[in-house]
Write an enzyme that holds these catalytic residues in place. Structure first.
Site, mmCIF file in Angstrom:
data_model
loop_
_atom_site.group_PDB
_atom_site.id
_atom_site.type_symbol
_atom_site.label_atom_id
_atom_site.label_comp_id
_atom_site.label_asym_id
_atom_site.label_seq_id
_atom_site.Cartn_x
_atom_site.Cartn_y
_atom_site.Cartn_z
ATOM 1 N N HIS A 4 16.419 48.588 23.991
ATOM 2 C CA HIS A 4 15.112 47.421 23.910
ATOM 3 C C HIS A 4 14.946 48.254 22.088
ATOM 4 O O HIS A 4 14.716 49.034 21.495
ATOM 5 C CB HIS A 4 13.829 47.709 24.273
ATOM 6 C CG HIS A 4 13.172 48.932 24.164
ATOM 7 N ND1 HIS A 4 13.237 49.881 25.070
ATOM 8 C CD2 HIS A 4 12.274 49.016 23.164
ATOM 9 C CE1 HIS A 4 12.485 51.007 25.024
ATOM 10 N NE2 HIS A 4 11.770 50.583 23.980
ATOM 11 N N HIS A 32 13.670 50.018 15.731
ATOM 12 C CA HIS A 32 15.321 50.324 16.477
ATOM 13 C C HIS A 32 14.837 50.393 17.604
ATOM 14 O O HIS A 32 14.107 49.483 18.127
ATOM 15 C CB HIS A 32 14.306 51.522 15.784
ATOM 16 C CG HIS A 32 13.118 52.485 15.735
ATOM 17 N ND1 HIS A 32 12.358 52.198 16.515
ATOM 18 C CD2 HIS A 32 13.655 52.884 17.540
ATOM 19 C CE1 HIS A 32 11.076 53.219 16.961
ATOM 20 N NE2 HIS A 32 12.332 53.331 17.653
#
EC number: 3.1.4.58
Length: 199
Positions: A135, A53
């Site tokens: 990220h 995620h």
């Protein structure tokens, strides 16, 4: 209850990122099956594919009242859908993680991260002020001498909604169930803004 606001990758995007991880980091230990984890704590640990995620705003431990409030504040966010490419990697020594990230951060993503942080503050949730660096964490417990990947990723991702995730610890590891979702939408029309009381 520990929560964060984030973006969930589509199943095909997660599998594409996993395939790249396996091919570009051939010496990385494979993800162990739940209930069969006897690896040393300090060994590099691949993040389970289901947990891939992008965090927008980390909320931490919040009360039921704060949870209700943040849900209402997130209703007001209007940011258009967007896409990005995970085409670079990096290592953070503090949390000891190896990650994939976009070289180019789309403007709607910056807007969304800023809007979710503002929503958290309106809900009386203390969040850290830091430069936003999107990220996807791929590996935990990474040492400084962790070898670079054989080649960089090139995973396209499309986002049309964002979510409220709960961080749940289980015997087989941490899971991130989605507790609530919001569609990304452009909010440019006068009618829409009038309906939402923004004019």
């Amino acid at each position: 209850m520990r929560y964060f606001i984030g973006l969930d990758l589509a199943p095909a995007e997660k599998l594409g990122l996993e395939s790249w991880r396996e091919k570009s980091l051939p010496e990385l230990p494979r993800v162990k099956q739940p209930g069969n984890s006897k690896a040393p704590v300090r060994q590099a640990r691949p993040v389970p594919v289901a947990n891939f995620h992008i965090t927008l705003c980390f909320l931490g431990s919040i009360t039921a009242r704060q949870l209700e409030s943040i849900s209402q504040c997130l209703d007001d966010i209007a940011v258009r859908p967007f896409s990005l490419e995970l085409d670079s990697t990096g290592y953070w020594s503090g949390p000891k993680i190896f990650y994939a990230a976009p070289t180019i951060v789309p403007e709607p993503l910056q807007q969304l991260a800023s809007a979710t942080e503002s929503a958290a503050r309106r809900a009386d949730i203390a969040v850290e002020r830091r430069d936003y660096q999107p990220h996807v964490t791929l590996i935990r417990n990474v040492k400084e001498d962790f070898p670079p990947p054989l080649f960089l990723p090139a995973q396209q991702c499309q986002f049309n909604q964002f979510h409220l995730f709960e961080s749940v610890s289980t015997k087989s590891g941490v899971t991130y169930p989605i507790r609530q979702s919001w569609k990304l939408r452009a909010d440019n029309s006068v009618r829409e803004r009038l309906l939402r009381g923004n004019l």
